[in-house]
Design a protein around this motif. Structure first.
Motif, PDB file in Angstrom:
ATOM      1  N   LEU A 236       0.839  -1.201   0.000  1.00 30.85           N
ATOM      2  CA  LEU A 236       0.000   0.000   0.000  1.00 30.85           C
ATOM      3  C   LEU A 236       0.869   1.244   0.000  1.00 30.85           C
ATOM      4  CD1 LEU A 236      -2.745   1.394   0.179  1.00 30.85           C
ATOM      5  CD2 LEU A 236      -2.626   1.135   2.671  1.00 30.85           C
ATOM      6  N   GLY A 237       1.953   1.219   0.777  1.00 30.44           N
ATOM      7  CA  GLY A 237       2.867   2.354   0.794  1.00 30.44           C
ATOM      8  C   GLY A 237       3.443   2.650  -0.573  1.00 30.44           C
ATOM      9  N   ALA A 238       3.757   1.603  -1.326  1.00 27.60           N
ATOM     10  CA  ALA A 238       4.298   1.796  -2.673  1.00 27.60           C
ATOM     11  C   ALA A 238       3.281   2.458  -3.592  1.00 27.60           C
ATOM     12  CB  ALA A 238       4.735   0.456  -3.253  1.00 27.60           C
ATOM     13  N   GLU A 239       1.998   2.139  -3.392  1.00 24.66           N
ATOM     14  CA  GLU A 239       0.946   2.767  -4.201  1.00 24.66           C
ATOM     15  C   GLU A 239       0.788   4.254  -3.850  1.00 24.66           C
ATOM     16  OE1 GLU A 239      -1.085   1.466  -6.583  1.00 24.66           O
ATOM     17  OE2 GLU A 239      -0.198  -0.542  -6.513  1.00 24.66           O
TER      18      GLU A 239
ATOM     19  N   PRO B 244     -16.402  -2.445  -3.004  1.00 23.46           N
ATOM     20  CA  PRO B 244     -16.998  -3.662  -3.561  1.00 23.46           C
ATOM     21  C   PRO B 244     -15.964  -4.785  -3.691  1.00 23.46           C
ATOM     22  CG  PRO B 244     -17.583  -1.725  -4.880  1.00 23.46           C
ATOM     23  CD  PRO B 244     -16.492  -1.311  -3.946  1.00 23.46           C
ATOM     24  N   GLY B 245     -16.381  -5.980  -3.322  1.00 21.85           N
ATOM     25  CA  GLY B 245     -15.544  -7.158  -3.516  1.00 21.85           C
ATOM     26  C   GLY B 245     -14.430  -7.345  -2.521  1.00 21.85           C
ATOM     27  N   GLU B 246     -14.339  -6.484  -1.515  1.00 23.37           N
ATOM     28  CA  GLU B 246     -13.228  -6.564  -0.564  1.00 23.37           C
ATOM     29  C   GLU B 246     -13.697  -7.052   0.802  1.00 23.37           C
ATOM     30  OE1 GLU B 246     -10.080  -6.384  -1.091  1.00 23.37           O
ATOM     31  OE2 GLU B 246     -10.263  -5.761  -3.174  1.00 23.37           O
TER      32      GLU B 246
ATOM     33  N   GLN C 265      -3.810  -6.905   0.917  1.00 24.66           N
ATOM     34  CA  GLN C 265      -3.273  -7.750  -0.153  1.00 24.66           C
ATOM     35  C   GLN C 265      -3.695  -7.266  -1.529  1.00 24.66           C
ATOM     36  OE1 GLN C 265      -4.159 -11.893   0.686  1.00 24.66           O
ATOM     37  NE2 GLN C 265      -3.810 -11.603   2.875  1.00 24.66           N
ATOM     38  N   HIS C 266      -4.603  -6.290  -1.566  1.00 24.49           N
ATOM     39  CA  HIS C 266      -5.074  -5.723  -2.827  1.00 24.49           C
ATOM     40  C   HIS C 266      -4.982  -4.196  -2.759  1.00 24.49           C
ATOM     41  CE1 HIS C 266      -7.682  -9.359  -1.855  1.00 24.49           C
ATOM     42  NE2 HIS C 266      -6.828  -9.799  -2.766  1.00 24.49           N
TER      43      HIS C 266
END
Length: 271
Positions: A40-43, A242-244, A250-251
């Protein structure tokens, strides 16, 4: 870049910093450390100065405290904030890390904006809660060096994981990762107090822009907690991904755009 800074009681905290721009501190929950928020940090790093750290008692951070006290974790976070550019930052917390972030804002730490994903406290009186003595049993297992038993107790009695599933987890490579971090679990349980229904005043005094997020595939317990933050914090938005579920770290690509918009000052809740 990794640094080691000293908290108020002498505890050494391992801190990673990456990127440029306004600072954002990432706080992981149970079984987490700075490695689990790294993706997440990289994003976020192209947009912000991203700071992540090993909470006390896990990863490369030690623990010089004599007991478990929320005040010590708040001191740790205050120390992190003091070392960010300008001495203040926005916060993102996941699970018990979200509870810690909420506590920091409620106690007046130097927080600009606050985003939380599925805080781990109890917020629905119709859902079952564990007995308070589970905390003492968990501490006793940790004190005796039984990390395996502590991990099992936490998973079965505090997250509702079936024992059969835990038996399967023991056969996987991931189990050693959990065992290494299990001695820090009392900190997570102390913050969450899952046996106690959330007192509204614990979060209603927060006075910074707040974003509460949960996944539409998560447990009723966790979605209720996020909705409570959205309802009780005066300047709060609520967003559903949605979907999480609880494994959103992890996403990170699904969460990062929402955080970028919020931390840059955007708004627009989905309720």
């Amino acid at each position: 870049m990794t640094a080691h800074i000293i908290s108020r009681d002498g505890t050494t905290l391992a801190v990673d910093t990456a990127g440029h721009g306004a600072p954002v501190v990432l706080i992981g929950g149970a079984f987490n450390d700075r490695s689990t928020v790294a993706a997440l940090g990289a994003e976020l790093a192209p947009h912000f100065t991203v700071v992540s750290y090993d909470r006390r008692g896990r990863g490369a951070s030690d623990d010089r405290g004599k007991d478990y006290r929320i005040a010590d974790e708040l001191d740790d976070l205050a120390t992190i904030l003091a070392h960010t550019p300008g001495g203040r930052a926005s916060l993102f917390g996941h699970s018990s890390g979200a509870v810690l972030a909420l506590e920091a804002a409620a106690h007046g730490l130097s927080v600009d904006r606050l985003a939380v994903y599925e805080p781990s406290f109890a917020a629905d009186e119709n859902l079952p809660r564990p007995e308070a003595e589970v905390y003492d049993r968990l501490k006793a297992l940790v004190a005796s060096g039984d990390a395996d038993g502590a991990a099992e107790l936490f998973l079965v009695e505090l997250t509702g994981t079936p024992r059969e599933a835990v038996a399967g987890m023991r056969q996987s490579e991931a189990w050693s990762f959990l065992i290494e971090r299990a001695p820090s679990l009392p900190w997570d349980v102390l913050l969450s107090e899952p046996w106690r229904l959330l007192p509204p005043e614990r979060v209603s005094g927060i006075r910074v822009p707040t974003l509460a997020v949960y996944g539409d595939r998560t447990s009723p317990w966790l979605s209720a907690a996020a909705r409570a933050v959205g309802r009780l914090v005066p300047d709060a938005e609520l967003h559903v991904l949605p979907g999480e579920d609880h494994s959103v770290l992890q996403h990170p690509q699904t969460l990062a755009p929402l955080l970028v918009k919020f931390f840059e000052g955007g708004s627009g809740p989905v309720r």
